[in-house]
Design a protein around this motif. Structure first.
Motif: not given
Length: 361
Positions: A213, A311-312, A23-24, A27
């Motif tokens: 991603r 999103i995010k 999920l991270k 980044d």
């Protein structure tokens, strides 16, 4: 640039398990500890870890870790068997569409009684059970390398142009979805290793963006030549660019070859058929469910609406909009050229017979 360790979805040693929190990504590369079956259930359900093979290995190893640290609470082998069975059945509920967790759970449950017939000492029984669970890790990696080799060979042999290949894939099926190397992305990795790959095209894979991603993260890391497209660009891509094959993964394949995979797979198969492009499924045999005859029997998981509307954490849709968000779709067998497994490439109509023959050996 991250080191190779960051591409491991799962880190394990006896008594210790951690997973790369997907999920991270991309980044941050953060590993989170999994100390119990409950931790694994939450990580799987929230998609901190995803990909059918990785889900199964994470679930099984979480049970191995919990067994290792709680040995003293068991006073009989029967109590261990009951605990293991209950915990495995609980793990199956985390994401029901992917069959690998169910397959892994049944394999372990089927092993409990024969092991007790062989080993009567409680401590040794638990130790041998943990060793059996740990084998899931190495088996998955070996299966992925075999899938890559069989898939690369089949696609290369089907190439009559003798030029390097352009391959389209969907979602994420690489090191982050497995123990390592990957299934569909493993085929692409093997083509690159064989110097047969020109370009790997991949979709961003809405609504959860596993392509932009995760697949992007892996391809950039491995320096594999690539191009990302929006999901809605696939038809034009196939019409205007030479695409030699589409290769995707699977969360469940039924006896007739129907395949459940990330939403958007079905439309890629239709487009590939129209443009006369071979369409392959790459999956270990643990993803094949011979108990279900057709894709109509597969339960499709419904995901939260916020996955589409934000999103995010940033809202991208009108407030109050109604949403339909199935996580998977079913690709009918008649759209599939071949199913790439660790035992070879099979046509959908021969899959059941071949697998039953292998399982008898």
């Amino acid at each position: 640039m991250q080191d190779d360790q960051t591409l491991k979805a799962i880190r394990y040693q006896r008594g210790s398990l951690s997973i790369l929190d997907q999920l991270k990504l991309p980044d941050q590369s953060i590993y989170i500890p999994i100390n119990s079956v409950d931790d694994a259930w939450k990580a799987i359900h929230t998609m901190s870890i995803r990909g059918a093979p990785a889900i199964a290995v994470c679930g099984v190893l979480s049970l191995a870790v919990e067994l290792y640290h709680s040995q003293s609470k068991f006073d009989t082998i029967a109590s261990v068997q009951q605990f293991v069975t209950d915990q495995l059945n609980y793990l199956i509920t985390s994401r029901p569409t992917a069959v690998n967790m169910t397959e892994g759970a049944q394999t372990i449950i089927d092993y409990l009684i024969p092991l007790s017939n062989k080993q009567q000492d409680l401590s040794q029984y638990i130790n041998e059970l943990i060793v059996f669970m740990e084998q899931f890790l190495e088996r998955d990696l070996a299966d992925n390398h075999a899938i890559g080799q069989y898939g690369a060979k089949a696609i290369s042999e089907n190439n009559t142009s003798h030029k390097k290949l352009n391959i389209l894939t969907h979602c994420n099926t690489g090191s982050l979805a497995t123990v390592g190397f990957g299934t569909a992305l493993g085929v692409i990795r093997q083509l690159q290793a064989n110097d047969n790959l020109e370009l790997a095209y991949f979709t961003e894979t809405r609504p959860y963006n596993q392509g932009s991603r995760l697949t992007a993260y892996e391809l950039v890391h491995d320096r594999i030549p690539h191009t990302m497209i929006c999901d809605s660009m696939a038809g034009l891509l196939m019409r205007t660019q030479p695409i030699h094959a589409v290769v995707v993964g699977a969360d469940r394949v039924t006896a007739n070859g129907d395949t459940a995979n990330k939403i958007g797979t079905y439309q890629l198969a239709i487009l590939a058929k129209h443009h006369k492009i071979p369409f392959y499924i790459a999956a270990p045999t643990t993803s094949i469910d011979l108990n279900k005859k057709t894709g109509d029997e597969i339960v499709i998981e419904q995901r939260p609406s916020k996955e589409m509307t934000s999103i995010k954490g940033v809202n991208i849709a009108a407030e109050g909009v109604q949403v339909w968000n199935p996580s998977f779709d079913i690709t009918p067998a008649n759209l599939i050229t071949g199913i790439i497994t660790e035992h070879g490439v099979f046509k959908p109509d021969e899959l059941e017979e071949k697998l039953l023959s292998l399982r008898k050996k």
